[in-house]
Enzyme design. Structure first.
Site, mmCIF file in Angstrom:
data_model
loop_
_atom_site.group_PDB
_atom_site.id
_atom_site.type_symbol
_atom_site.label_atom_id
_atom_site.label_comp_id
_atom_site.label_asym_id
_atom_site.label_seq_id
_atom_site.Cartn_x
_atom_site.Cartn_y
_atom_site.Cartn_z
ATOM 1 N N LYS A 86 0.834 -1.198 0.000
ATOM 2 C CA LYS A 86 0.000 0.000 0.000
ATOM 3 C C LYS A 86 0.871 1.251 0.000
ATOM 4 O O LYS A 86 1.886 1.317 0.712
ATOM 5 C CB LYS A 86 -0.916 -0.026 1.231
ATOM 6 C CG LYS A 86 -1.935 1.096 1.297
ATOM 7 C CD LYS A 86 -2.816 0.912 2.534
ATOM 8 C CE LYS A 86 -3.862 2.022 2.642
ATOM 9 N NZ LYS A 86 -4.732 1.841 3.834
ATOM 10 N N SER A 161 -9.473 2.144 2.614
ATOM 11 C CA SER A 161 -8.462 2.808 1.821
ATOM 12 C C SER A 161 -7.449 1.861 1.175
ATOM 13 O O SER A 161 -6.677 2.282 0.301
ATOM 14 C CB SER A 161 -7.710 3.821 2.688
ATOM 15 O OG SER A 161 -7.039 3.176 3.755
ATOM 16 N N SER A 185 -10.390 0.042 6.667
ATOM 17 C CA SER A 185 -9.625 0.145 5.420
ATOM 18 C C SER A 185 -8.985 -1.154 4.967
ATOM 19 O O SER A 185 -8.576 -1.270 3.813
ATOM 20 C CB SER A 185 -8.547 1.221 5.558
ATOM 21 O OG SER A 185 -9.133 2.501 5.589
#
Length: 503
Positions: A86, A161, A185
């Site tokens: 990420k 996210s 997320s």
């Protein structure tokens, strides 16, 4: 290397299967790396999940991994496996933009501790995966890289996210990916993309760079295509680290045994009486989601000794989460908003403004209410070992919508209110996992959330693995991946209206 029962496409292998084949010399790490690279090159024009590529580094890592196998050297738990990272944590030599225009040209000079741990176990990053600016929000889009749509329907959001990681897993780019979670997320994008996301108890995965170290609402965690693979990854991430005050370390060890996550124990579901809730008593849940959850419960109920509709007392959940979330954003991002307001997106800007509207008394009250909330949850879980719920309050919406402003006609309170199903368990710090469970009435993946007692991470993973196997045997609920042929043929998402300009 030898080729006893080679897979038709190594990119579709899970982490445990690939690792076993590599150890048996039935799969070359180079073959696996090239298959994953080929999958990215074939599909990513459609989904924009890997926003910074490390193909040369992956190839070099794969060659070194193969040489180690052939020489008989000891192999790490993740030996030869690619993984996605990420774009909130550093990979040396690659950009870390946080999805922020301000950091568009920021190149990491060293690996984050999580990446270093994965490398030490034999894995190599394939690249950085997309996320919203500063991970603020449940829709994966930003001004640096644009949008990452849902691979099951390119008009809809993949949530966030950790959306780029979830999409990368669903598309077969890598068997593992990193993610992080404050209000869901890890769990929300896993649910929307049909993969697995696990939010561990505070401190299990140390947050050695978390600015507010004593407020452990954010945590990193594993994402994978199966529960067992997530457990394997967690066995590497769950390391001793005194830099996180939530990680107890005594004589160099944590109370939990990290290697236990790599081989999950069997759990007899038929001996368990669990709870189920469709909204935790407060989450603004869409009628479509409620109906799907009610359709699922009778199909999985025979696997358990009993399922009772019940929920912990979640009084003041919205207030607690809103205040504490805003305080975190205020502490980290106020200076950016003040000095470069035109380069900070609407969600981060609003969170900073919200934080400034709260007084010290508001914060004190929220922290006190969190204490009451936590104790309510402990009383509930004294007699109930596990609880299941929908993972998200609503079916995936169009990605052009910055956030849902209403659910079934009722206005939402904020850009993150629709994440309430997830932040219910964030507030008390209970381990929570999302696993895929069929498709909803819109034909989109549906995720089940399983919550357990605080620090019963191994138990949550074990129960989730057993339930995953039950679901796989139910034709109506068994997960299905995205249509890869359709993604190959799709036009570039970068050509879509609103790809970068979304305000």
């Amino acid at each position: 290397m030898t080729s006893s029962s080679p897979p038709s496409d190594p990119a579709d292998l899970g982490a445990l299967d690939a690792r076993r084949l590599i150890a048996r010399k039935a799969l070359s790490p180079v073959e696996l790396a090239e298959a994953c690279i080929a999958r990215v090159e074939a599909l990513d024009h459609a989904v924009n999940a890997v926003v910074a590529r490390n193909f040369d580094g992956l190839r070099a890592g794969a060659r070194a991994a193969e040489a180690a196998v052939m020489s008989g050297a000891p192999l790490g738990a993740l030996h030869g496996l690619p993984f996605g990272v990420k774009d909130m944590i550093d990979v040396a030599g690659l950009p870390t933009t946080y999805g922020s225009e301000i950091f568009r040209d920021n190149i990491a000079v060293k690996d984050d501790a999580i990446v270093a741990a994965m490398r030490a176990a034999g894995a190599t990053p394939i690249g950085k995966t997309n996320n919203p600016e500063w991970s603020a929000g449940g829709n994966t889009r930003n001004r640096v890289y644009g949008v990452t749509p849902n691979p099951h329907d390119l008009t809809r959001t993949c949530a966030g996210s950790s959306g780029g990681s979830a999409v990368a897993l669903a598309c077969g780019y890598a068997p593992l990916a990193t993610g992080s979670d404050t209000g869901g997320s890890l769990r929300n994008p896993a649910a929307y993309c049909g993969v697995v996301g696990f939010r561990p108890s505070p401190g299990v995965v140390p947050g050695d760079t978390r600015p507010m170290a004593l407020l452990p609402m954010p945590t990193s965690g594993p994402m994978a295509r199966s529960v067992a693979d997530a457990g394997l990854m967690l066995s590497v991430l769950a390391r001793p680290d005194r830099a996180d005050p939530s990680t107890p370390v005594l004589d160099g060890r944590t109370p939990w045994q990290p290697t236990a996550f790599a081989a999950l124990p069997r759990r007899d579901l038929s001996s368990l009486r669990i709870a189920a809730t469709e909204d935790f008593g407060f989450a603004p849940t869409e009628a479509l989601v409620r109906a799907q959850f009610r359709r699922i419960l009778p199909q999985i109920a025979p696997a358990f000794a009993g399922i009772e509709e019940a929920t912990p007392d979640c009084t003041h959940a919205d207030r607690i989460f809103s205040v504490l979330r805003a305080v975190q954003f205020l502490g980290k991002h106020a200076e950016l908003v003040d000095t470069q307001p035109g380069r900070v997106g609407p969600n981060v800007t609003e969170n900073v403004a919200e934080g400034r509207r709260y007084s010290a008394e508001d914060v004190a009250q929220a922290l006190s209410l969190q204490g009451v909330y936590y104790r309510n949850w402990q009383r509930f879980f004294e007699t109930t070992p596990y609880l299941i719920s929908p993972a998200v309050t609503l079916s995936p919406r169009p990605w052009r919508e910055l956030y849902p402003t209403e659910i079934d006609g009722t206005p939402t309170l904020s850009y993150y209110h629709w994440l309430a199903m997830a932040y219910a368990s964030t507030i008390p710090g209970h381990p929570s996992i999302t696993i895929p469970c069929g498709r909803d009435a819109n034909g989109m993946p549906f995720g089940l959330q399983i919550v357990g007692r605080r620090n019963d991470d191994l138990g949550v993973l074990a129960v989730a693995a057993e339930l995953e196997a039950v679901i796989a045997g139910l034709p109506d609920l068994a997960p299905r991946g995205p249509d890869l042929a359709a993604l190959r043929a799709a036009p570039p998402i970068s050509a879509a209206e609103g790809f970068l300009n979304f305000e």
